[in-house]
Design an enzyme around this catalytic site. Structure first.
Site, PDB file in Angstrom:
ATOM      1  N   LYS A  89       0.971  -1.366  -0.054  1.00 40.02           N
ATOM      2  CA  LYS A  89      -0.031  -0.088  -0.089  1.00 40.02           C
ATOM      3  C   LYS A  89       1.148   1.375  -0.077  1.00 40.02           C
ATOM      4  CE  LYS A  89      -4.259  -1.383   0.988  1.00 40.02           C
ATOM      5  NZ  LYS A  89      -4.889  -1.632   2.337  1.00 40.02           N
ATOM      6  N   HIS A 121       1.843   6.759   2.627  1.00 41.63           N
ATOM      7  CA  HIS A 121       1.604   8.199   2.211  1.00 41.63           C
ATOM      8  C   HIS A 121       1.585   9.616   3.183  1.00 41.63           C
ATOM      9  CE1 HIS A 121      -2.289   7.556   4.441  1.00 41.63           C
ATOM     10  NE2 HIS A 121      -2.482   6.517   3.679  1.00 41.63           N
ATOM     11  N   HIS A 164       0.823   8.871   7.038  1.00 38.56           N
ATOM     12  CA  HIS A 164       1.919   8.150   7.866  1.00 38.56           C
ATOM     13  C   HIS A 164       2.926   8.817   8.570  1.00 38.56           C
ATOM     14  CE1 HIS A 164       0.554   4.747   5.104  1.00 38.56           C
ATOM     15  NE2 HIS A 164       0.284   4.142   6.194  1.00 38.56           N
TER      16      HIS A 164
HETATM   17  N1  ARG Z   1      -0.649  -1.073  10.045  1.00 38.83           N
HETATM   18  C1  ARG Z   1      -1.431  -0.111  10.801  1.00 38.83           C
HETATM   19  C2  ARG Z   1      -1.997   0.832  10.056  1.00 38.83           C
HETATM   20  O1  ARG Z   1      -1.454   1.013   8.902  1.00 38.83           O
HETATM   21  C3  ARG Z   1      -1.010   0.455  11.947  1.00 38.83           C
HETATM   22  C4  ARG Z   1      -0.476  -0.768  12.804  1.00 38.83           C
HETATM   23  C5  ARG Z   1      -0.440  -0.161  14.239  1.00 38.83           C
HETATM   24  N2  ARG Z   1       0.094  -0.895  15.102  1.00 38.83           N
HETATM   25  C6  ARG Z   1      -0.363  -1.941  16.239  1.00 38.83           C
HETATM   26  N3  ARG Z   1       0.294  -2.579  16.872  1.00 38.83           N
HETATM   27  N4  ARG Z   1      -1.737  -2.196  15.662  1.00 38.83           N
HETATM   28  O2  ARG Z   1      -3.133   0.985  10.031  1.00 38.83           O
END
Ligand code: ARG
Length: 565
Positions: free
Chosen positions: A127, A130, A133
């Site tokens: 993905k 962007h 983030h």
């Molecule tokens: N990958 C997730 C996102 O982009 C964020 C992960 C956050 N960390 C966790 N331990 N849940 O939304």
């Protein structure tokens, strides 16, 4: 270094029996303006013990203190005792400490033997990485640096989103329409195209949903083909993300993403069953969390696990692997409920270490038109934001200082620094609008302004032939402009600790702006490279101290401090 607040406590403690040191400490205030002293102590709490009116108690105490070593005067203003720090002692202790400790000024060993995990950034593979983030990435990196500077053993973890049903879709899509060569050329965009196409076709073709589910299951079963494709997708995505981390100067200690915990899932499910927490509901498995929260989804009816389950397994793993003192998650405020839910599950499992796991949420960033996408509906890649910032800065430098050495490098340091600084300028929970004009301005409360002030201190020191001196007569630094800077330098170590305790880098950002402003005021009011050798020495030492603290502060935010610009 002299701790003036401790000295206030000592003085009061010697005269007052009815309050403990801690109680005295809690009562001490910082007055709104320095005309009212550096510290103030309201005496209301003493009225009972002293059996007198507060004004009289304050007056009597101030008379009793008489001449003291660390304060030039102690006065009462009505029911308040106001303490005025001895400026000479303040200058001495602060500037000597900076001279001796250099770029370690403000560091500490308070975290010794304690492990703090900072989980941040954590984008989803395949993905776009962007502009949405940027906040987790920049806030997390700064917190990581702050904890490290205070002596904690720190671990930076990137909890990559590299698992879940969407990988079933990606694998199916790739098998139907994918071309390895095309994808390798522009991985994220091409993978995104596949993903979008699959989702679209799924609307009319029910069986695609089944197919995706099948391939995710195969991935969980470690089917060789699925695993090979997934590994490849993960690798090419990570390569793209690393470009951005390199630009930002960010390093992770671990890239263990969600997938890493799949093997530990059965253990968690087993434990939940044993503790009688798992309930079946419509074929899926959930944990009920009481009236104030919806239940946590743990496992789907086909046995595949979910986002929350992977978080539970990851926390369990981290406790085992690192025995953390604190485990921090820098993740947007949209996920507050998710974190509450899975943390509650761990609490119900009876693991008391869950109290050391903290979700650090933050508000949203949006572009000036209120979205995260450009008008054409395209997402704004973080890499492009950083490149644009660099290019725009280069244009400014070309206009203002075309003969600057290392123009490209400095533009990068400034442009990227400007973006980071903006992100860390406000309380993290606030939503904020990204603006190029605000970010890149060399005036006002921006990164370039602070970096520029740092470069200015450097050029003054070079011009004046600065050498660290054994003997400096700091008592010569007595103008208001000079004292103001010294106060800010003295307060810097406490600001770092505040930032750590509240997980708010913006305290440091604001403190740096204040130092830069105070320095520029001083620079305009007090000539530095002058005939009077002693005064020059003292002012150069002050300039040097400002340089050191600005550099340290910027580095705690994850920003470089070029020597020239
Ligand atoms: N990958 C997730 C996102 O982009 C964020 C992960 C956050 N960390 C966790 N331990 N849940 O939304």
């Amino acid at each position: 270094m002299i701790n003036f607040k401790e000295e206030v406590i000592n003085l009061i403690e010697a005269e007052v029996d009815s309050l403990s040191r801690e109680e005295i400490d809690a009562l001490i205030e910082i007055p709104p303006s320095y005309d009212m002293g550096d510290y103030a102590f309201p005496v209301f709490k003493l009225a009972r013990a002293f059996r007198k009116a507060p004004n009289i108690i304050a007056k009597e105490l101030s008379d009793k203190f008489g001449e003291v070593e660390y304060f030039q005067k102690i006065e009462n203003a009505g029911p308040y005792l106001n303490f005025f720090i001895n400026k000479e002692k303040l200058a001495n202790t602060t500037l000597e400490a900076i001279k001796n400790e250099g770029e370690m000024y403000g560091s500490s060993s308070m975290g010794e033997g304690k492990t703090v995990i900072v989980e941040f950034s954590s984008p989803n593979i395949a993905k776009p990485f962007h502009i949405g983030h940027i906040r987790t990435t920049v806030i997390g990196n700064s917190l990581y640096k702050i904890y490290k500077f205070l002596g904690f053993d720190t671990v930076a973890i990137n909890h990559l989103g590299d698992y879940g049903t969407q990988f079933g879709m990606l694998i199916s899509a790739y098998k139907k329409w994918g071309d390895r060569e095309i994808i390798e050329k522009d991985p994220i965009n091409e993978l995104l195209k596949l993903y979008v196409r699959f989702n679209k076709e799924m609307e009319t073709q029910e069986d695609l949903r089944e197919e995706a589910r099948y391939w995710f299951k195969e991935l969980e079963n470690k089917n060789e083909e699925a695993l090979e494709l997934w590994t490849w997708i993960r690798e090419i995505s990570l390569k793209e993300f690393n470009k951005v981390y390199d630009m930002l100067g960010i390093k992770f200690d671990s890239f263990k993403g969600e997938s890493y915990y799949s093997d530990r899932m059965p253990k968690i499910i087993e434990e939940l069953r044993e503790k009688d927490l798992l309930k079946e509901s419509d074929g899926a498995f959930i944990v009920e969390l009481g009236d104030d929260m919806p239940p946590a989804l743990i496992m789907k009816n086909d046995g595949s696990t979910l986002y929350a389950t992977r978080d539970i397994a990851a926390a369990d793993y981290r406790k085992e692997r690192y025995d953390f003192y604190k485990n921090i998650y820098v993740v947007g405020s949209q996920q507050i409920l998710h974190f509450k839910q899975w943390m509650k599950v761990v609490e119900l499992m009876g693991h008391d270490w869950i109290k050391d796991c903290v979700h650090i949420p933050f508000g949203m960033v949006s572009l000036e038109d209120g979205t995260l996408s450009t008008r054409k509906g395209k997402v704004v890649f973080l890499e492009d934001v950083l490149k644009t910032a660099t290019q725009k800065t280069l244009d400014i430098i070309e206009e203002r200082n075309p003969n600057l050495e290392d123009k490209e490098k400095v533009s990068k340091q400034l442009g990227i620094g400007a973006v980071i600084f903006q992100e860390l300028f406000n309380q993290r929970i606030k939503d904020y609008v990204f603006s190029w004009d605000k970010t890149l301005s060399f005036e006002g409360e921006t990164g370039p302004y602070v970096q520029y002030t740092h470069a200015r201190t450097n050029s003054i020191l070079e011009k004046g032939g600065f050498k660290i001196q054994d003997e400096v007569d700091y008592s010569l630094l007595k103008s208001e402009e000079e004292i103001n800077i010294i106060r800010l330098l003295y307060g810097f170590p406490d600001t770092i600790i505040d930032s750590m305790e509240k997980d708010e880098p913006f305290f440091i950002t604001r403190h740096l702006v204040e130092i830069a402003k105070a320095f520029n005021k001083f620079y305009n009011a007090c000539p530095i490279i002058i005939e009077d050798e002693e005064l020059k020495k003292a002012r150069m030492s002050l300039t040097y101290s400002v340089k050191i603290v600005l550099k340290t502060g910027l580095s705690l935010l994850g920003i470089e401090a070029p020597e020239r610009m």
